[in-house]
Design an enzyme around this catalytic site. Structure first.
Site, PDB file in Angstrom:
ATOM      1  N   GLY A 183     -44.865 109.460 -78.128  1.00 10.36           N
ATOM      2  CA  GLY A 183     -43.345 109.148 -78.734  1.00 10.36           C
ATOM      3  C   GLY A 183     -42.667 108.041 -78.118  1.00 10.36           C
ATOM      4  N   GLU A 185     -46.859  95.611 -82.244  1.00 11.08           N
ATOM      5  CA  GLU A 185     -47.781  96.297 -82.923  1.00 11.08           C
ATOM      6  C   GLU A 185     -47.617  96.881 -84.295  1.00 11.08           C
ATOM      7  OE1 GLU A 185     -50.639 100.046 -81.181  1.00 11.08           O
ATOM      8  OE2 GLU A 185     -48.359 100.109 -80.880  1.00 11.08           O
ATOM      9  N   GLN A 213     -48.630 101.230 -71.660  1.00 12.32           N
ATOM     10  CA  GLN A 213     -49.613 102.327 -71.936  1.00 12.32           C
ATOM     11  C   GLN A 213     -50.001 102.770 -70.672  1.00 12.32           C
ATOM     12  OE1 GLN A 213     -50.539 103.590 -74.479  1.00 12.32           O
ATOM     13  NE2 GLN A 213     -51.284 102.130 -76.249  1.00 12.32           N
ATOM     14  N   ARG A 246     -34.524 102.311 -58.723  1.00  6.88           N
ATOM     15  CA  ARG A 246     -34.112 101.536 -57.578  1.00  6.88           C
ATOM     16  C   ARG A 246     -32.706 101.610 -57.153  1.00  6.88           C
ATOM     17  NH1 ARG A 246     -36.911  95.738 -58.456  1.00  6.88           N
ATOM     18  NH2 ARG A 246     -38.346  96.753 -57.392  1.00  6.88           N
TER      19      ARG A 246
END
Length: 447
Positions: A211, A240, A362, A420
């Site tokens: 998702g 994409e 990914q 951070r």
């Protein structure tokens, strides 16, 4: 023997200047790609430099302003005079060819610089006072410098920096809410991040089907609608899916109409009002899409700079990192080297434009090989530079995807693995994911 011709594209230089006269917004597309020294003809170089200065000063760029500025700087004659500039401004060049003009000018400039550098290196090779190893090191350094442009900025004194810190702290102290960056629309995310901060690179990583894109679109809509009284500007780069596919998901989430119904057009009569209302509501937001499948960092940065100059810019979403095209200089590099360069460039872009950048990524297939499928930093695909350059790294995990008998049906975890400027959240904040509506919402206590 014929004397070699110095590489130059004077016609392309003139045409590009003509395009800027025709549409001054072209300067935002090319200013990050070309510097004045890329122009061979001295007249064109001075004109382009003047156009850049006018843009930097927030002034319009047309024949009158350029002529006036050149005259004020006593360089009008060096630029060919009124006739030369008027002729370029009056000629109807096509702005659709801007990319071609830039490429021609850039290639010719690189060739000239390479020739000049190599000629200089060849001459230096006859100097016996320099050792061969030092000479070779100088050659390597010079060749490397040809592949990049360096912008050197002056140092900042601590007196200036501490003043900025004081002003920011005083400003934040007067705020009633905990969010000092962009409100993400999710309380748990705001709690750990204090909102997405300007100049931050945020990575949202997961395996396929978790998702990622849905979460990114939820965040984009939330940020556009919940900041600046609903007038925040968000740029979305989808490498994409098409822009239409992304907006279908947004409408499904906003209207509570199944995505499959929206795609098929089979919306029942009593849902059409919700559908059209949602289209209208989303249409009023400052969401801008670019679904070019061959985007590079240079084109993304140029488009964002142009959007910021025209409409303002508050947040950038890139879906997703590994699909960004490499520039020509990186074509032969390994995938790890390419991703390293891309993540570093995204971080620099976030700082330059002073906006948060959310990049989807990914995860490695190694996740599938473990018993515990929850993602960890080592799963970031292609490069450790993703972890190094990112200010925030978030993972999405849905247990039911791997465990069909999971007791956590419909649940997802948003794991903040690196922060951070704040803390992480261990096993993650629980969310409910409704796939048919492409919607994430925070899980309530006792639910």
């Amino acid at each position: 023997m014929n004397t070699p011709t110095i590489p130059c594209e004077i016609e392309a230089e003139i045409a590009l200047i003509g395009c800027i006269f025709l549409d001054e917004n072209v300067i935002y597309e090319v200013s990050d790609l070309l510097v004045p020294d890329d122009f061979y003809d001295q007249k064109n170089k001075l004109i382009y430099r003047t156009m850049l200065q006018l843009s930097k000063d927030g002034k319009s760029i047309d024949a009158a302003t350029v002529l006036s500025t050149l005259s004020a700087n006593n360089i009008l004659d060096q630029c060919g005079g009124v006739d030369y500039i008027s002729k370029i401004a009056d000629y109807g060049y096509s702005t659709s060819n801007v990319d071609s003009y830039v490429e021609l000018i850039e290639n010719a400039s690189l060739r000239r610089n390479t020739i000049n550098t190599l000629n200089s290196l060849a001459q230096n090779g006859y100097d016996n006072s320099v050792s061969a190893f030092d000479y070779l090191e100088n050659v390597e350094k010079s060749i490397f410098e040809l592949s990049k442009r360096r912008r050197v900025e002056s140092f900042k004194s601590i007196s200036i920096i501490s003043k900025n810190v004081l002003e920011n702290t005083e400003k934040n102290a007067t705020r009633n809410e905990d969010v000092i960056g962009l409100d993400t629309g999710f309380q748990s995310l705001n709690k750990y991040t204090q909102g997405f901060q300007n100049g931050s690179l945020i990575i949202l990583a997961a395996r396929p089907a978790m998702g990622k894109s849905a979460m990114a679109m939820n965040l984009a809509v939330n940020i556009a609608s919940k900041n600046k009284n609903g007038h925040s500007t968000v740029a979305i780069f989808s490498l994409e899916m098409s822009a239409e596919q992304l907006v279908e998901r947004m409408i499904a989430c906003d209207s509570s109409i199944r995505l499959s119904q929206i795609k098929s057009g089979r919306i029942v009569r009593n849902e059409w009002l919700r559908f059209t209302t949602s289209c209208s509501r989303l249409g009023a937001l400052n969401l801008y899409f670019d679904d070019s499948s061959d985007s590079t960092i240079a084109t993304i940065r140029a488009k964002c700079r142009k959007l910021k100059a025209e409409s303002g810019l508050d947040f950038i979403v890139i879906d997703y990192l590994q699909l960004i095209e490499s520039d020509q200089a990186s074509q032969r590099a390994s995938q790890q080297e390419k991703i390293s360069k891309i993540t570093r460039s995204l971080k620099l872009m976030a700082r330059e434009l002073e906006v948060p950048v959310l990049a989807l990524s990914q995860l490695s297939r190694k996740v599938e090989e473990r018993d515990d499928k929850k993602p960890i930093m080592a799963d970031l695909r292609d490069s450790g530079s993703i972890e190094q350059d990112a200010d925030i790294v978030m993972f999405l995990y849905r247990d039911e995807y791997y465990n069909k008998s999971s007791e956590r049906k419909g649940e997802a975890d948003l794991i903040i693995a690196k922060n951070r400027s704040g803390s992480t959240n261990g096993d993650g904040s629980p969310f409910i994911f409704t796939g048919e509506y492409q919607r994430f919402r925070e899980k309530k206590e006792g639910e």
